[in-house]
Design an enzyme around this catalytic site. Structure first.
Site, PDB file in Angstrom:
ATOM      1  N   SER A  39       0.808  -1.227   0.000  1.00 53.32           N
ATOM      2  CA  SER A  39       0.000   0.000   0.000  1.00 53.32           C
ATOM      3  C   SER A  39       0.838   1.272   0.000  1.00 53.32           C
ATOM      4  CB  SER A  39      -0.954   0.018   1.195  1.00 53.32           C
ATOM      5  OG  SER A  39      -0.256   0.221   2.414  1.00 53.32           O
ATOM      6  N   LYS A 107       0.582   4.190   6.817  1.00 54.59           N
ATOM      7  CA  LYS A 107       0.030   4.982   5.714  1.00 54.59           C
ATOM      8  C   LYS A 107       0.531   6.420   5.861  1.00 54.59           C
ATOM      9  CE  LYS A 107      -3.072   1.594   4.783  1.00 54.59           C
ATOM     10  NZ  LYS A 107      -3.074   0.745   3.580  1.00 54.59           N
TER      11      LYS A 107
END
Length: 286
Positions: A39, A107
């Site tokens: 990700s 993230k």
């Protein structure tokens, strides 16, 4: 003084002392973390082993590694024994899953409390809560657009590793998630944005609650993030990635050039991003 130092040395050299010192480091200073998914490609890669700086945003309640069992009570109800600075926009953050606090994610912080986000296919827009004058003073004019009567910034964070996959239509996937009640963002129609297929809307919108954080992966079309499961509360914030102490790819080939690198130097160095781009894209959302 010499006797005291000698006793401290002897204690630290003992098995008991070594275990206590290592435990204190893990509990309060740094903890090892392995990037498990794609990700954050092309900034952080699967197989990057890094240390997380645990005192970046206060000090979380210490837990036993792997078991993730608290060794102290949560006195203040925010899972921190020392309250600290909140993460800032553009920080890369390690945090716990909303659904299972034994699972860690990493993230980039896209938006903070009061900010507004608009996502359309292959483009994401931010409206900082500070308003128009802040936007004009802190972002380039060519990145500022008007959407639904408000100023927004298109792709506010300029890191080469942030990218979209031209082979993936995430908008369609988000529509499916919306229909399955698994999307945090709301569908909207923005006149300034182009139509998408036969849908009655062409974008998704979200406004962040106070003291919460909207996280997105740099690999925008392969990231399961706040667009789907919502914002992250301060109690789930663990720390900031510090440096890479080891790295290998899916074939267990060591990435020697990444070892020992600070995260800031990796994300802002075109050489490392270009190297990461050469590795295959990973299908799916992570």
């Amino acid at each position: 003084m010499k006797k005291t130092l000698s006793k401290l040395y002897d204690f630290s050299a003992s098995w008991t002392g070594t275990i206590i010192i290592v435990a204190l480091v893990i509990f309060f200073i740094a903890q090892a973390f392995v990037i498990p998914s794609g990700s954050m490609k092309n900034t952080l890669l699967v197989g990057d082993h890094l240390f997380v700086k645990k005192f970046s945003y206060g000090v979380p309640v210490p837990r036993i590694p792997w078991l993730e069992v608290r060794v102290l009570p949560d006195f203040f109800g925010n899972d921190h024994i020392i309250d600290g600075d909140r993460p800032k926009r553009d920080d890369i953050v390690v945090f716990r899953s909303n659904d299972n606090d034994k699972i860690h994610f990493v993230k980039r912080l896209f938006a903070v409390g009061g900010d507004e986000i608009i996502f359309s296919e292959k483009q994401t827009f931010l409206r900082p809560h500070e308003g128009d004058e802040f936007i004009k003073a802190n972002f380039k004019a060519e990145d500022i657009v008007t959407l639904a009567g408000k100023l927004f910034v298109k792709e506010p964070y300029k890191h080469k590793g942030i990218h979209y996959d031209e082979n993936v239509n995430l908008f369609d996937y988000m529509v499916m998630a919306l229909n399955a009640n698994k999307l945090a963002m709301k569908p909207v129609n923005i006149d300034e944005l182009p139509r998408i297929g036969e849908y009655s809307f062409n974008a998704f919108y979200f406004k962040v609650e106070k003291d919460e954080f909207f996280m997105m992966g740099d690999n925008r079309d392969h990231s399961n993030d706040s667009r789907f499961w919502g914002t992250v509360q301060y109690k789930h914030i663990v720390g900031k990635p510090w440096f890479i102490y080891f790295s290998w790819d899916s074939e267990y080939k060591i990435r020697w050039e990444r070892i020992g690198r600070m995260i800031t130097s990796v994300q802002d160095n075109d050489k490392f991003v270009d190297f990461a781009i050469k590795e295959d894209e990973i299908d799916g959302l992570y």
